[in-house]
Design a protein around this motif. Structure first.
Motif, PDB file in Angstrom:
ATOM      1  N   UNK A 255       0.827  -1.222   0.000  1.00  0.00           N
ATOM      2  CA  UNK A 255       0.000   0.000   0.000  1.00  0.00           C
ATOM      3  C   UNK A 255       0.863   1.275   0.000  1.00  0.00           C
ATOM      4  N   UNK A 256       2.174   1.107   0.162  1.00  0.00           N
ATOM      5  CA  UNK A 256       3.044   2.298   0.248  1.00  0.00           C
ATOM      6  C   UNK A 256       3.049   3.059  -1.076  1.00  0.00           C
ATOM      7  N   UNK A 257       2.952   4.377  -0.974  1.00  0.00           N
ATOM      8  CA  UNK A 257       2.992   5.234  -2.162  1.00  0.00           C
ATOM      9  C   UNK A 257       4.432   5.593  -2.524  1.00  0.00           C
ATOM     10  N   UNK A 258       5.323   5.487  -1.524  1.00  0.00           N
ATOM     11  CA  UNK A 258       6.718   5.901  -1.717  1.00  0.00           C
ATOM     12  C   UNK A 258       7.556   5.236  -0.636  1.00  0.00           C
ATOM     13  N   UNK A 259       8.766   4.855  -1.000  1.00  0.00           N
ATOM     14  CA  UNK A 259       9.720   4.352   0.018  1.00  0.00           C
ATOM     15  C   UNK A 259      11.130   4.577  -0.499  1.00  0.00           C
ATOM     16  N   UNK A 260      11.974   5.116   0.345  1.00  0.00           N
ATOM     17  CA  UNK A 260      13.391   5.312  -0.003  1.00  0.00           C
ATOM     18  C   UNK A 260      14.193   5.271   1.286  1.00  0.00           C
ATOM     19  N   UNK A 261      15.451   4.872   1.158  1.00  0.00           N
ATOM     20  CA  UNK A 261      16.306   4.794   2.354  1.00  0.00           C
ATOM     21  C   UNK A 261      17.457   5.776   2.236  1.00  0.00           C
ATOM     22  N   UNK A 262      17.931   6.220   3.390  1.00  0.00           N
ATOM     23  CA  UNK A 262      19.089   7.119   3.432  1.00  0.00           C
ATOM     24  C   UNK A 262      20.113   6.543   4.403  1.00  0.00           C
ATOM     25  N   UNK A 263      21.366   6.593   3.999  1.00  0.00           N
ATOM     26  CA  UNK A 263      22.450   6.073   4.847  1.00  0.00           C
ATOM     27  C   UNK A 263      23.169   7.234   5.534  1.00  0.00           C
ATOM     28  N   UNK A 264      23.151   7.232   6.854  1.00  0.00           N
ATOM     29  CA  UNK A 264      23.957   8.185   7.636  1.00  0.00           C
ATOM     30  C   UNK A 264      25.105   7.392   8.232  1.00  0.00           C
ATOM     31  N   UNK A 265      26.265   7.551   7.649  1.00  0.00           N
ATOM     32  CA  UNK A 265      27.427   6.804   8.145  1.00  0.00           C
ATOM     33  C   UNK A 265      27.867   7.357   9.512  1.00  0.00           C
ATOM     34  N   UNK A 266      27.837   8.678   9.618  1.00  0.00           N
ATOM     35  CA  UNK A 266      28.189   9.318  10.892  1.00  0.00           C
ATOM     36  C   UNK A 266      26.923   9.973  11.424  1.00  0.00           C
ATOM     37  N   UNK A 267      26.080   9.189  12.080  1.00  0.00           N
ATOM     38  CA  UNK A 267      24.766   9.697  12.486  1.00  0.00           C
ATOM     39  C   UNK A 267      24.814  10.302  13.879  1.00  0.00           C
ATOM     40  N   UNK A 268      25.173   9.477  14.853  1.00  0.00           N
ATOM     41  CA  UNK A 268      25.123   9.931  16.250  1.00  0.00           C
ATOM     42  C   UNK A 268      26.441   9.603  16.932  1.00  0.00           C
ATOM     43  N   UNK A 269      26.946  10.572  17.645  1.00  0.00           N
ATOM     44  CA  UNK A 269      28.214  10.389  18.353  1.00  0.00           C
ATOM     45  C   UNK A 269      27.995   9.410  19.502  1.00  0.00           C
ATOM     46  N   UNK A 270      28.782   8.341  19.514  1.00  0.00           N
ATOM     47  CA  UNK A 270      28.672   7.362  20.597  1.00  0.00           C
ATOM     48  C   UNK A 270      29.677   7.691  21.696  1.00  0.00           C
ATOM     49  N   UNK A 271      30.840   8.218  21.318  1.00  0.00           N
ATOM     50  CA  UNK A 271      31.867   8.582  22.307  1.00  0.00           C
ATOM     51  C   UNK A 271      32.334   9.995  21.983  1.00  0.00           C
ATOM     52  N   UNK A 272      31.727  11.024  22.641  1.00  0.00           N
ATOM     53  CA  UNK A 272      32.125  12.405  22.334  1.00  0.00           C
ATOM     54  C   UNK A 272      33.457  12.770  22.982  1.00  0.00           C
ATOM     55  N   UNK A 273      33.992  13.913  22.546  1.00  0.00           N
ATOM     56  CA  UNK A 273      35.291  14.384  23.020  1.00  0.00           C
ATOM     57  C   UNK A 273      35.265  14.795  24.495  1.00  0.00           C
ATOM     58  N   UNK A 274      34.169  15.466  24.903  1.00  0.00           N
ATOM     59  CA  UNK A 274      34.074  15.902  26.294  1.00  0.00           C
ATOM     60  C   UNK A 274      34.493  17.345  26.524  1.00  0.00           C
ATOM     61  N   UNK A 275      34.743  18.078  25.482  1.00  0.00           N
ATOM     62  CA  UNK A 275      35.024  19.522  25.596  1.00  0.00           C
ATOM     63  C   UNK A 275      34.475  20.184  24.325  1.00  0.00           C
ATOM     64  N   UNK A 276      34.181  21.510  24.350  1.00  0.00           N
ATOM     65  CA  UNK A 276      33.416  22.111  23.250  1.00  0.00           C
ATOM     66  C   UNK A 276      34.141  22.217  21.908  1.00  0.00           C
ATOM     67  N   UNK A 277      35.456  22.188  21.901  1.00  0.00           N
ATOM     68  CA  UNK A 277      36.178  22.255  20.609  1.00  0.00           C
ATOM     69  C   UNK A 277      37.646  21.916  20.821  1.00  0.00           C
ATOM     70  N   UNK A 278      38.368  21.781  19.724  1.00  0.00           N
ATOM     71  CA  UNK A 278      39.829  21.653  19.732  1.00  0.00           C
ATOM     72  C   UNK A 278      40.374  22.824  18.934  1.00  0.00           C
TER      73      UNK A 278
END
Ligand code: FAD
Length: 316
Positions: A255-278
């Protein structure tokens, strides 16, 4: 081309930085390889064969506003934001007319060059020479707000900030955009699950200001499922994900009128740096990977870079 300050990346971090610099009277140039503005605050528009309009937020779904400065930005750009009742009992801020509406509003008075990919970054006198697919750009100061692995590739392994970047890790996310006729059942507005291959499902067309008619759904695969299927072609992924979504909705995939997928290779940070910048004094590295996997964290990083750059009197 040359500019006192070049910001690479027109996502939330880069735009927060460039906007603050522009407010202080500087004229930063923003470069982004994408055709649209906003990075992972992304909105896909689709026109169906019958002329019907679809729209999907296939990246960030909503934003939090815990920091007073970020809350003030949402207030200031009220025309580009809205509150979404997503069925969780909490209201969520979203961009209008899509999630990319917020970064687009932030970019309104900035010099943003789209479809320009930075391919090399080299010290040049007291500043930097950026090689891009649109030519060379010279800058006194460079702000790189691309995902950490992409920043590492531009910097090279010998740079003294490269080691810190290597400690940052991302989880991927495969996202399905699908639409069903508007008269079919819509069992929920959004649903999160930590035991199903689809970790998040949202009825995207229930957000404020979205096109009405067919129901637009966004479904995000879990980090584990995404990692296991990451290299499959998008068409194959849509074929795998659509039945999973239809099952959760109690609908027939046909019944779907449209379907497409998108790949986010770098989606969500799992281990952040812990400070606002370098920074090494002429080069700043920032983005959501510094403080956490949220739009607001990207804003914090970009804003902190701008304050540091201004405090050092650079970019004038
Ligand atoms: C599927 C998904 C769902 C999410 N859901 C949420 C959510 O609900 N709420 C939330 O707060 N956060 C969410 N996030 C996270 C949020 O989207 C990010 O934290 C935030 O948008 C990151 O902003 P940024 O500016 O750091 O990076 P980005 O938005 O990635 O911006 C980086 C920019 O750099 C550009 N770029 C990269 N390399 C180059 C180059 N070599 N030359 C030129 N340009 C370059 C890219 O095109 C991009 O525009 C989600 C992310 C994903 C992928």
């Amino acid at each position: 081309m040359s500019a006192p300050v070049v910001v690479v990346g027109a996502g939330m971090a880069g735009l927060a930085c460039a906007r603050r610099l522009a407010q202080a009277g500087l004229a930063p140039m923003v470069l982004d390889k994408g055709r649209g503005i906003g990075g992972r605050m992304a909105t896909r528009r689709v026109t169906l064969a019958d002329g019907g309009a679809l729209q999907f937020d296939h990246g960030a779904q909503y934003v939090t506003a815990r920091e007073p400065g970020f809350a003030a930005l949402l207030d200031e750009l009220a025309g580009a934001t809205g509150l979404w009742q997503n069925g969780s009992g909490r209201q969520r801020w979203v961009g209008r007319p899509g999630m990319s509406g917020l970064p687009r509003a932030m970019a309104a008075r900035l010099e943003v060059r789209q479809s320009v990919q930075v391919t090399g970054l080299h010290p040049d006198g007291r500043g930097w020479r950026l090689e891009t697919d649109a030519g060379t750009v010279l800058a006194s100061a460079v702000v790189l707000t691309v995902p950490a692995p992409q920043a590492a590739a531009l910097l090279g392994t010998d740079h003294r900030l490269a080691g810190a970047l290597a400690a940052v890790h991302y989880a991927p996310c495969l996202t399905l955009m699908a639409a069903f006729p508007g008269n079919l059942q819509r069992p929920f507005l959004s649903q999160a699950s930590d035991s199903h291959p689809l970790a998040w499902i949202a009825q995207d067309s229930s957000k404020p200001g979205r096109p009405q008619g067919p129901t637009a759904w966004v479904a995000q695969a879990s980090p584990e499922w995404s990692a296991a299927h990451l290299e499959e072609p998008p068409e194959a992924l849509a074929g795998r994900l659509l039945p999973l979504l239809a099952d959760r909705l109690g609908l027939d995939p046909a019944q779907a009128l449209f379907a497409a997928a998108h790949r986010w290779r770098y989606a969500r940070v799992a281990a952040p740096l812990g400070q606002p910048f370098l920074s090494d004094g002429t080069l700043w590295l920032g983005g959501d990977w510094c403080l956490g996997a949220r739009v607001e964290a990207a804003w914090q990083s970009g804003s902190a870079i701008a304050e540091d750059l201004l405090a050092r009197g650079l970019g004038g």
